[in-house]
Every structure is written in C-alpha cells, then in structure tokens.
Design a protein around this motif. Structure first.
Motif, PDB file in Angstrom:
ATOM      1  N   ALA A 120       0.820  -1.202   0.000  1.00 14.87           N
ATOM      2  CA  ALA A 120       0.000   0.000   0.000  1.00 14.87           C
ATOM      3  C   ALA A 120       0.857   1.258   0.000  1.00 14.87           C
ATOM      4  CB  ALA A 120      -0.919   0.002   1.222  1.00 14.87           C
ATOM      5  N   TRP A 121       0.366   2.260  -0.733  1.00 17.53           N
ATOM      6  CA  TRP A 121       0.952   3.602  -0.809  1.00 17.53           C
ATOM      7  C   TRP A 121       2.189   3.719  -1.713  1.00 17.53           C
ATOM      8  CZ3 TRP A 121       1.255   1.745   4.537  1.00 17.53           C
ATOM      9  CH2 TRP A 121       0.062   1.912   5.250  1.00 17.53           C
ATOM     10  N   LEU A 122       2.778   2.601  -2.106  1.00 20.84           N
ATOM     11  CA  LEU A 122       4.095   2.627  -2.760  1.00 20.84           C
ATOM     12  C   LEU A 122       4.003   2.266  -4.239  1.00 20.84           C
ATOM     13  CD1 LEU A 122       6.169   0.760  -0.017  1.00 20.84           C
ATOM     14  CD2 LEU A 122       5.545   3.185  -0.131  1.00 20.84           C
ATOM     15  N   GLY A 123       4.953   2.775  -5.019  1.00 20.08           N
ATOM     16  CA  GLY A 123       5.039   2.464  -6.429  1.00 20.08           C
ATOM     17  C   GLY A 123       6.242   1.603  -6.743  1.00 20.08           C
ATOM     18  N   SER A 124       6.541   1.488  -8.035  1.00 22.73           N
ATOM     19  CA  SER A 124       7.657   0.651  -8.476  1.00 22.73           C
ATOM     20  C   SER A 124       8.992   1.132  -7.917  1.00 22.73           C
ATOM     21  CB  SER A 124       7.705   0.620 -10.001  1.00 22.73           C
ATOM     22  OG  SER A 124       7.879   1.926 -10.530  1.00 22.73           O
ATOM     23  N   TRP A 125       9.082   2.426  -7.594  1.00 23.73           N
ATOM     24  CA  TRP A 125      10.314   3.002  -7.057  1.00 23.73           C
ATOM     25  C   TRP A 125      10.807   2.248  -5.824  1.00 23.73           C
ATOM     26  CZ3 TRP A 125      10.492   4.409  -2.027  1.00 23.73           C
ATOM     27  CH2 TRP A 125       9.266   4.614  -1.366  1.00 23.73           C
ATOM     28  N   ALA A 126       9.909   1.628  -5.077  1.00 21.66           N
ATOM     29  CA  ALA A 126      10.305   0.966  -3.831  1.00 21.66           C
ATOM     30  C   ALA A 126      11.302  -0.171  -4.065  1.00 21.66           C
ATOM     31  CB  ALA A 126       9.063   0.435  -3.115  1.00 21.66           C
ATOM     32  N   TRP A 127      11.351  -0.683  -5.304  1.00 23.23           N
ATOM     33  CA  TRP A 127      12.240  -1.810  -5.623  1.00 23.23           C
ATOM     34  C   TRP A 127      13.538  -1.358  -6.292  1.00 23.23           C
ATOM     35  CZ3 TRP A 127      10.602  -6.245  -3.542  1.00 23.23           C
ATOM     36  CH2 TRP A 127       9.230  -6.384  -3.273  1.00 23.23           C
TER      37      TRP A 127
ATOM     38  N   ALA B  63       1.279   6.303  -6.396  1.00 24.05           N
ATOM     39  CA  ALA B  63       2.545   6.811  -6.952  1.00 24.05           C
ATOM     40  C   ALA B  63       2.270   7.587  -8.244  1.00 24.05           C
ATOM     41  CB  ALA B  63       3.532   5.668  -7.147  1.00 24.05           C
ATOM     42  N   GLU B  64       3.009   7.285  -9.320  1.00 30.28           N
ATOM     43  CA  GLU B  64       2.849   8.045 -10.559  1.00 30.28           C
ATOM     44  C   GLU B  64       1.518   7.747 -11.252  1.00 30.28           C
ATOM     45  OE1 GLU B  64       5.170   4.320 -11.894  1.00 30.28           O
ATOM     46  OE2 GLU B  64       5.028   5.612 -10.120  1.00 30.28           O
ATOM     47  N   ARG B  65       0.779   6.754 -10.745  1.00 32.89           N
ATOM     48  CA  ARG B  65      -0.541   6.443 -11.298  1.00 32.89           C
ATOM     49  C   ARG B  65      -1.668   6.933 -10.379  1.00 32.89           C
ATOM     50  NH1 ARG B  65      -0.710   0.458 -13.691  1.00 32.89           N
ATOM     51  NH2 ARG B  65      -2.575   1.400 -14.656  1.00 32.89           N
ATOM     52  N   ARG B  66      -1.316   7.803  -9.464  1.00 35.33           N
ATOM     53  CA  ARG B  66      -2.311   8.361  -8.546  1.00 35.33           C
ATOM     54  C   ARG B  66      -3.416   9.055  -9.342  1.00 35.33           C
ATOM     55  NH1 ARG B  66      -0.996  12.624  -3.578  1.00 35.33           N
ATOM     56  NH2 ARG B  66      -3.151  12.805  -2.805  1.00 35.33           N
TER      57      ARG B  66
ATOM     58  N   ALA C  18      22.376 -10.881 -11.226  1.00 35.38           N
ATOM     59  CA  ALA C  18      22.441 -12.338 -11.057  1.00 35.38           C
ATOM     60  C   ALA C  18      21.927 -13.078 -12.292  1.00 35.38           C
ATOM     61  CB  ALA C  18      21.648 -12.747  -9.827  1.00 35.38           C
ATOM     62  N   GLY C  19      21.632 -12.334 -13.354  1.00 36.57           N
ATOM     63  CA  GLY C  19      21.225 -12.967 -14.603  1.00 36.57           C
ATOM     64  C   GLY C  19      19.746 -13.241 -14.724  1.00 36.57           C
ATOM     65  N   ARG C  20      18.936 -12.613 -13.873  1.00 43.00           N
ATOM     66  CA  ARG C  20      17.484 -12.782 -13.948  1.00 43.00           C
ATOM     67  C   ARG C  20      16.845 -11.532 -14.544  1.00 43.00           C
ATOM     68  NH1 ARG C  20      20.196 -16.214 -11.175  1.00 43.00           N
ATOM     69  NH2 ARG C  20      19.122 -17.847  -9.984  1.00 43.00           N
ATOM     70  N   GLY C  21      15.679 -11.712 -15.127  1.00 43.20           N
ATOM     71  CA  GLY C  21      14.893 -10.557 -15.500  1.00 43.20           C
ATOM     72  C   GLY C  21      14.198 -10.003 -14.268  1.00 43.20           C
ATOM     73  N   ALA C  22      13.977  -8.700 -14.240  1.00 44.95           N
ATOM     74  CA  ALA C  22      13.297  -8.099 -13.093  1.00 44.95           C
ATOM     75  C   ALA C  22      12.609  -6.824 -13.526  1.00 44.95           C
ATOM     76  CB  ALA C  22      14.287  -7.818 -11.961  1.00 44.95           C
ATOM     77  N   ARG C  23      11.343  -6.698 -13.161  1.00 42.93           N
ATOM     78  CA  ARG C  23      10.599  -5.476 -13.439  1.00 42.93           C
ATOM     79  C   ARG C  23       9.643  -5.244 -12.274  1.00 42.93           C
ATOM     80  NH1 ARG C  23       8.903  -5.174 -18.465  1.00 42.93           N
ATOM     81  NH2 ARG C  23      10.351  -6.735 -19.221  1.00 42.93           N
ATOM     82  N   ALA C  24       9.494  -3.977 -11.924  1.00 39.51           N
ATOM     83  CA  ALA C  24       8.607  -3.598 -10.831  1.00 39.51           C
ATOM     84  C   ALA C  24       7.357  -2.937 -11.401  1.00 39.51           C
ATOM     85  CB  ALA C  24       9.316  -2.647  -9.872  1.00 39.51           C
ATOM     86  N   VAL C  25       6.234  -3.189 -10.758  1.00 43.49           N
ATOM     87  CA  VAL C  25       4.938  -2.712 -11.223  1.00 43.49           C
ATOM     88  C   VAL C  25       4.413  -1.651 -10.257  1.00 43.49           C
ATOM     89  CG1 VAL C  25       2.558  -3.377 -11.713  1.00 43.49           C
ATOM     90  CG2 VAL C  25       4.429  -4.951 -12.251  1.00 43.49           C
ATOM     91  N   THR C  26       3.920  -0.547 -10.800  1.00 44.37           N
ATOM     92  CA  THR C  26       3.147   0.406 -10.010  1.00 44.37           C
ATOM     93  C   THR C  26       1.676   0.123 -10.255  1.00 44.37           C
ATOM     94  OG1 THR C  26       4.815   2.156 -10.073  1.00 44.37           O
ATOM     95  CG2 THR C  26       2.544   2.834  -9.684  1.00 44.37           C
ATOM     96  N   LEU C  27       0.940  -0.118  -9.194  1.00 44.49           N
ATOM     97  CA  LEU C  27      -0.478  -0.411  -9.308  1.00 44.49           C
ATOM     98  C   LEU C  27      -1.282   0.857  -9.581  1.00 44.49           C
ATOM     99  CD1 LEU C  27      -0.841  -2.900  -6.322  1.00 44.49           C
ATOM    100  CD2 LEU C  27      -0.604  -3.469  -8.760  1.00 44.49           C
ATOM    101  N   SER C  28      -2.428   0.686 -10.192  1.00 46.32           N
ATOM    102  CA  SER C  28      -3.321   1.808 -10.471  1.00 46.32           C
ATOM    103  C   SER C  28      -3.673   2.550  -9.180  1.00 46.32           C
ATOM    104  CB  SER C  28      -4.615   1.302 -11.120  1.00 46.32           C
ATOM    105  OG  SER C  28      -4.355   0.613 -12.312  1.00 46.32           O
ATOM    106  N   GLY C  29      -3.681   3.878  -9.270  1.00 42.54           N
ATOM    107  CA  GLY C  29      -4.162   4.685  -8.164  1.00 42.54           C
ATOM    108  C   GLY C  29      -3.128   5.141  -7.163  1.00 42.54           C
TER     109      GLY C  29
ATOM    110  N   ALA D 296       5.295   8.128  -0.451  1.00 40.23           N
ATOM    111  CA  ALA D 296       4.038   7.418  -0.248  1.00 40.23           C
ATOM    112  C   ALA D 296       2.845   8.289  -0.645  1.00 40.23           C
ATOM    113  CB  ALA D 296       3.914   6.995   1.214  1.00 40.23           C
ATOM    114  N   THR D 297       1.849   7.683  -1.265  1.00 41.39           N
ATOM    115  CA  THR D 297       0.633   8.388  -1.673  1.00 41.39           C
ATOM    116  C   THR D 297      -0.584   7.675  -1.076  1.00 41.39           C
ATOM    117  OG1 THR D 297       0.526   7.095  -3.726  1.00 41.39           O
ATOM    118  CG2 THR D 297       1.632   9.239  -3.830  1.00 41.39           C
TER     119      THR D 297
END
Length: 231
Positions: free
Chosen positions: A10-17, A40-43, A27-38, A151-152
């Motif tokens: 709650a309250w956090l966007g992809s920036w937290a990661w 952070a930048e999707r507020r 380490a050779g893995r793919g990684a992507r962080a998601v910001t949920l609707s409503g 946090a938003t």
C-alpha cells in the motif's frame, strides 16, 4: 530466464524496488517492478482490488513473460496471489514478502476494522505513511524520509473489494518471507497455508519494508526462492 515481477504494498510504487531490481539483474534474472493503479505516478487512476490483479496479469502478458516469479509485499500479496493463478503455466513461483494473502470472498479490511474506519474517515482513501509508522522497522532517517515523501494515499476500494480465487492458494508453489521486526509470527491465514508441502517459510531479521532496509538480503532470498527445495 527467470523473470521477477515485483509489486510493493500500500501507498508505494515501483520506485520501492529500485535497490533490489539491479541485484536480481546482476544475477542474470529478468526483473521489473509494477506500479499499481491509483498510487505513486498512477495516482488518480480508477483502482480497485481487481484492477490491481489485472495490472499484474497485464504486465506479464504484455511482455510475454515466462518462468515468472511474482513477488507481493504487504497489501500487494492479495492481488499477487490472485494474479498467480490467472497467469497459468507462465508462473514458476510466488513470493509473499511480509504480506497479506488473499482469502476467497474476503477483503484486506475483513480482519482490519481500524483500516476500514480510516478509509471511511478520509474520503475513501487510506492515508499514507508517517515517520511514526516507520519507527522500529530497521529504517534509518534517510530511508524513512524517502518512504514518507514518496508514499501516496491508497485507494480504499482496493482494500474493501473481496478476493476471488478459483483454486486453493496452497496449491501454488510459494515462499513466505517473514520480517521479524514486524512481529515474529505469520498471520493465521498464512500459518494455515504454510502447512502445504508447496509452501515454505523463511525469515529475515528486518522490518516491514525490507526492499528499503535490507535490499541485498531480500534480493538473495528472492533468488533462493527459485532453487529446488532441499530435503
């Protein structure tokens, strides 16, 4: 290649990661962080719990990800747990980081009447974190200032909508990371799931926001989650 899809609470966007993603990629893995609707930048975007489930599913399908490890922190364990069963054979593993878990027909606030009251008193949103909320959670002053500034408010409908599961969550391959400074014992719903042979519990001696307080240690545990269970 294993693909980590990371969703903060709650309250956090992809920036937290931001401090975890580079370690997973190194380490050779793919990684992507998601910001949920409503948040952070999707507020301001319309958002409910099922919107958040779809946010995660869409991220996986849009990028045609395979061998996916879904990672849900805190509140986001609820939409992540639902998304995990909806991505089918794309899923490799689910990691719940000190998180809630979905219970069919129940919402985030089902067992948290104080949160429901806060949402009702604040125009339908859950007010964001304060510095006091971060006390005792292994965050230094800079980390606390970072999380409080970014946090938003969290959309209340995401907290009050019920989860929808079509199969027992215990059937999914999962790791639960318990952050000990936030309490030593998993919540009852998690404890029940940990009786499944497909679930395992690991502990991390830090607070509720390990992606900020102990990002390297958290990245190490995430990488270990993809390893076969040893007898």
């Amino acid at each position: 290649m294993t693909e980590f899809v990371l969703v903060a609470g709650a309250w956090l966007g992809s920036w937290a990661w931001d401090d975890v993603v580079p370690e997973l990629r190194a380490a050779g893995r793919g990684a992507r962080a998601v910001t949920l609707s409503g948040v952070a930048e999707r507020r301001g975007e319309p958002a409910g719990q099922q919107t958040h489930v779809q946010d995660i599913v869409t991220e996986v399908e849009r990028h045609d990800l395979r061998d996916v490890v879904l990672v849900g922190h805190s509140y986001s364990g609820i939409p992540v747990g639902q998304a995990a069963e909806r991505i089918g054979d794309r899923l490799a593993h689910v990691v719940f980081v000190d998180s809630n878990v979905p219970v069919d027909g129940e919402s985030f606030v089902s067992a948290l009447p104080d949160v429901a009251a806060s949402v009702a008193e604040n125009g339908g949103v859950w007010p964001p974190l304060t510095a006091a909320d971060c006390a005792g959670q292994d965050l230094d002053d800079e980390q606390t200032a970072r999380i409080v500034a970014a946090a938003t408010p969290h959309p209340g409908t995401a907290l009050t909508e019920p989860a929808v599961l079509t199969r027992p969550l215990g059937e999914l391959p999962a790791t639960y990371i318990k952050c000990l400074l936030d309490g030593p014992d998993p919540m009852p719903a998690v404890a029940r799931l940990l009786t499944s042979e497909r679930w395992r519990l690991v502990e991390l001696n830090t607070g509720h926001w390990p992606m900020l307080s102990q990002p390297s240690a958290l990245a190490h545990l995430l990488l270990r989650s993809t390893e076969p269970t040893r007898a």
